[in-house]
Design an enzyme around this catalytic site. Structure first.
Site, PDB file in Angstrom:
ATOM      1  N   GLU A  91       0.832  -1.211   0.000  1.00 39.91           N
ATOM      2  CA  GLU A  91       0.000   0.000   0.000  1.00 39.91           C
ATOM      3  C   GLU A  91       0.869   1.264   0.000  1.00 39.91           C
ATOM      4  OE1 GLU A  91      -4.258  -1.304   1.820  1.00 39.91           O
ATOM      5  OE2 GLU A  91      -2.753  -0.751   3.307  1.00 39.91           O
ATOM      6  N   GLU A 138      -6.518  -7.672  -0.868  1.00 38.90           N
ATOM      7  CA  GLU A 138      -6.949  -7.644   0.521  1.00 38.90           C
ATOM      8  C   GLU A 138      -8.447  -7.386   0.533  1.00 38.90           C
ATOM      9  OE1 GLU A 138      -4.961  -5.180   3.339  1.00 38.90           O
ATOM     10  OE2 GLU A 138      -2.947  -5.724   2.640  1.00 38.90           O
TER      11      GLU A 138
END
Length: 578
Positions: A158, A234
């Site tokens: 991320e 995710e």
């Protein structure tokens, strides 16, 4: 050898379209003797792959002391995944977030003077290269094109939410390829245009992280990844808890519907988490987006397998959804059975004073890092300035910042606490000559710009505006404390008891009668407890118990008198989020 590549529209396994239906399972959050059980249950839910982060600070807590054995045996974990017929996805960071201590980065690394984290800074890159090379020594021979089961490796984590250093990402790719990684490389970011743009490179395959509005977010992802398969790397099926909050859950039917939408769109998915596990010891992280919130010991995450590895309603719902798109085994896991319930009488363990060198004096309180202390507690002491108190009246003690919680004593008598979470920096203390503060590090921030911040007493404390100088700082070792008793007359309190079991068994220690502290079973540090919840039990994995005699130790910091330990049939993770 098999091949795994990325085509114009799909992942390709030996040239044929292949959909990944994976689940996250962090080896470092599960007892190694229970890895195989959790992996098997992943297959029974219909998953075809297991994803795991790699926690650098678990493998190398001290610089140069690399460990890949026991709890850190990533190779064995991947081999167990392969033995169950599942593929593996490896996410080595180096930053992982994961609500894990310091986001997975070692304290020695983040404490290096002048280091620039998560960017093209020479000191950082040199250490990252060395770390990744060690990880890839394990992963390279286990790639699918070498007869193993690893099909994807992720670059960073991320990153678009943190930075935009393309040279940094390119260097991670270079190190990865030079080490022998040949499987496809991915990145993951939340489906925001700037994050998807900044967090990846065109040579990498972009994936998304989200838990709702799947159709909309896949469309955003497709704008930034115009070719190849769409993947939610995710899929957030639950959420984490922090001390002082509520227990977070997500609606099972709603989560199942979002999973169905993902699969109906032809996307691949990694369910985060399939099994959350536990932040054993002092491995929990913390969030700080204006208020410091340490993560609980439990990482149950409201996942398909609960903290103890038992199937939940979400397991059944997800299994039903997956069966619409892939073959699912007929076998199902056995339902949970109640854990043994019993009480254990505890006896106080009295120590003989603080151990360690209390003679070294410092002008101001040294940080945990300056003391090279990786533990949770440091005792700070100083003599109070005689001219700070007027006529023996109480005076204001002022500290720039507490990181993260402190118990304050004057002349051997506890007089109060200071909490970072409550933004407390002052305390009215009685007149006296000797000041002591027992400071607890409650969890290192795992996200954004506070990575690697120092712990302890920050700045030079003052009494009535007068600086307090000449400090001693004594690191407190929790294992030693549990074994030999409390070093302070005013706290902590240490209590020990024994119990017998017919056989090894998962247990749940009820902490609702305690204040704040730590618990051990047979020398294994279960983790932290705190009466402000939400969590009110600590999970004891069966492999740390034994048939016959066992012992439990409670280290109580907050003043409760632990005279008994109660083990209960199941978890109590607190009131639910509304």
């Amino acid at each position: 050898m098999p091949t795994f590549t990325i085509g114009d529209d799909d992942f390709l396994l030996d040239g044929q379209p292949h959909r990944i239906i994976a689940g996250a399972l962090h080896y470092f959050r599960v007892h190694p003797d229970q890895w195989a059980d959790r992996i098997r249950k992943a297959r029974l839910m219909g998953l075809n792959a297991i994803e795991t982060y790699v926690a650098w600070n678990a493998h190398e807590p001290l610089r140069g002391e690399w460990d890949a054995t026991g709890w850190n045996d990533l190779g064995r974990f991947l081999d167990l995944v392969a033995a169950e017929g599942l593929h593996a996805i490896v996410r080595p960071g180096p930053y992982i977030c994961a609500e894990w201590h310091n986001g997975g980065l070692p304290v020695w690394l983040t404490g290096t003077p002048g280091i620039g984290l998560r960017r093209s800074e020479p000191q950082y890159l040199a250490e990252v290269r060395r770390y990744l090379e060690r990880v890839y020594e394990i992963v390279v021979p286990r790639q699918i094109d070498r007869g193993g089961n690893v099909i994807l490796v992720q670059i960073e984590n991320e990153y678009g939410a943190y930075g935009a250093d393309a040279d940094y990402l390119a260097e991670l790719v270079r190190v990865t390829r030079d080490a022998g990684i040949t499987v496809p490389l991915t990145t993951v970011d939340q489906p925001e245009p700037d994050m998807l743009r900044d967090g990846s490179l065109d040579e990498l395959h972009r994936t998304g992280s989200f838990g709702s509005r799947a159709t909309e977010r896949l469309a955003t992802l497709r704008e930034h990844q115009p070719t190849g398969p769409l993947m939610c790397s995710e899929f957030w099926d639950g959420w984490f808890d922090w001390w002082g909050g509520l227990h977070h859950t997500t609606d099972t039917d709603a989560a199942a519907a979002e999973l169905d939408a993902l699969l109906a769109a032809g996307a691949s998915v990694n369910i985060y988490m399939f099994h959350g596990g536990t932040n054993f010891g002092i491995t929990n992280g913390a969030n700080d987006k204006g208020r410091y919130l340490p993560i609980t010991t439990s990482y149950d995450y409201d996942a398909p397998l609960d903290e103890a590895g038992n199937p939940t309603a979400k397991f059944d719902a997800f299994r039903e959804v997956i069966a619409r798109y892939a073959e699912v085994p007929a076998e199902t896991p056995a339902p949970a059975r109640p854990a043994p319930a019993f009480d254990v009488a505890l006896d106080a363990v009295i120590g003989e004073g603080v151990r360690g060198d209390r003679g070294a004096r410092h002008p101001s309180p040294p940080s945990f890092e300056a003391l090279d202390h990786l533990g949770a507690l440091v005792l700070y002491e100083a003599e109070l300035p005689a001219d700070a108190s007027r006529d023996g009246e109480p005076t204001v003690l002022e500290i720039d910042e507490i990181r993260d919680h402190a118990w304050v004593a004057v002349d051997g008598r506890r007089v109060g606490t200071l909490s970072r979470t409550r933004s407390e920096r002052t305390l009215l203390v009685p007149a006296g000559s000797h000041l002591a503060l027992l400071v607890e590090e409650q969890g290192r921030v795992n996200y954004d710009q506070r990575l690697g911040e120092e712990k302890g007493l920050i700045g030079l404390p003052r009494l009535g505006g007068v600086p307090i100088e000449g400090w001693t700082a004594t690191p407190i070792d929790l294992d030693e404390l549990a074994a030999t008793g409390s070093p302070l007359a005013w706290g902590p309190r240490v209590a020990r008891g024994g119990f017998d079991l017919d056989a090894q068994a998962d247990l749940f220690l009820d902490t609702s009668g305690f204040g704040k502290g730590y618990a051990f079973v047979n020398g294994f540090l279960l983790g932290r407890y705190w009466s402000n919840g939400p969590q009110q039990t600590l999970f004891v994995p069966a492999p740390v118990t034994r048939a016959g005699g066992n012992d439990v130790v409670i280290i109580e910091l907050d003043g409760a008198d632990p005279t008994a330990a109660r083990f209960v049939p199941g978890p109590a993770l607190g009131p639910l989020e509304e």
